[in-house]
Scaffold this motif. Structure first.
Motif, PDB file in Angstrom:
ATOM      1  N   ASN A   7      15.095  -5.856   2.126  1.00  0.00           N
ATOM      2  CA  ASN A   7      14.135  -6.821   1.614  1.00  0.00           C
ATOM      3  C   ASN A   7      13.352  -7.479   2.753  1.00  0.00           C
ATOM      4  O   ASN A   7      12.152  -7.683   2.654  1.00  0.00           O
ATOM      5  CB  ASN A   7      14.868  -7.878   0.797  1.00  0.00           C
ATOM      6  CG  ASN A   7      14.321  -7.987  -0.612  1.00  0.00           C
ATOM      7  OD1 ASN A   7      13.362  -7.316  -0.943  1.00  0.00           O
ATOM      8  ND2 ASN A   7      14.943  -8.834  -1.400  1.00  0.00           N
ATOM      9  N   GLN A  10      10.792  -4.993   4.141  1.00  0.00           N
ATOM     10  CA  GLN A  10       9.647  -4.861   3.240  1.00  0.00           C
ATOM     11  C   GLN A  10       8.790  -6.115   3.302  1.00  0.00           C
ATOM     12  O   GLN A  10       7.563  -6.045   3.258  1.00  0.00           O
ATOM     13  CB  GLN A  10      10.128  -4.603   1.808  1.00  0.00           C
ATOM     14  CG  GLN A  10      10.666  -3.221   1.588  1.00  0.00           C
ATOM     15  CD  GLN A  10      11.217  -3.039   0.179  1.00  0.00           C
ATOM     16  OE1 GLN A  10      11.447  -4.014  -0.539  1.00  0.00           O
ATOM     17  NE2 GLN A  10      11.452  -1.789  -0.199  1.00  0.00           N
ATOM     18  N   LYS A  13       6.721  -5.987   6.427  1.00  0.00           N
ATOM     19  CA  LYS A  13       5.619  -5.024   6.270  1.00  0.00           C
ATOM     20  C   LYS A  13       4.507  -5.625   5.417  1.00  0.00           C
ATOM     21  O   LYS A  13       3.330  -5.451   5.708  1.00  0.00           O
ATOM     22  CB  LYS A  13       6.134  -3.733   5.627  1.00  0.00           C
ATOM     23  CG  LYS A  13       6.890  -2.843   6.554  1.00  0.00           C
ATOM     24  CD  LYS A  13       7.281  -1.563   5.836  1.00  0.00           C
ATOM     25  CE  LYS A  13       8.090  -0.671   6.746  1.00  0.00           C
ATOM     26  NZ  LYS A  13       8.509   0.571   6.064  1.00  0.00           N
TER      27      LYS A  13
END
Length: 102
Positions: A7, A10, A13
């Motif tokens: 998590n 991500q 990102k």
């Protein structure tokens, strides 16, 4: 713990792509502003050049008129300009050609 770590990756990102997107938007906005300002500057420069040319022509005309006013034949010049505008002396007889021929 693996889910949390995934998590976070991500999330990083997403933040990075969001920052890149915002920076690209700012870049293109600034580019558009620069292009618009360049066009405005070009237009204003042309306008300035035209006004400077008018100023030079007016200065020349003023110098010519000042030379006439300083000369001895200024009365002749004023009479010529008055006649060009349709003025006549008070004791003159004016004839008009109404025959229509050129």
């Amino acid at each position: 713990m693996g889910k949390i770590f995934l998590n976070l990756k991500q999330n990083k990102k997403f933040r990075a792509s969001l920052i890149v997107g915002v920076l690209l938007l700012i870049f293109f906005y600034c580019g558009g502003v620069i292009v618009a300002q360049s066009a405005d500057l070009s237009h204003l420069k042309k306008q300035k050049d035209a006004i400077e040319q008018q100023l030079e022509e007016q200065k020349k005309e003023n110098e010519e008129l000042d030379a006439i006013l300083q000369s001895e034949d200024k009365d002749d010049y004023m009479e010529q300009k008055a006649r060009e505008n349709g003025y006549v002396k008070s004791n003159e007889i004016v004839f008009y050609d109404i025959s229509g021929s050129n």
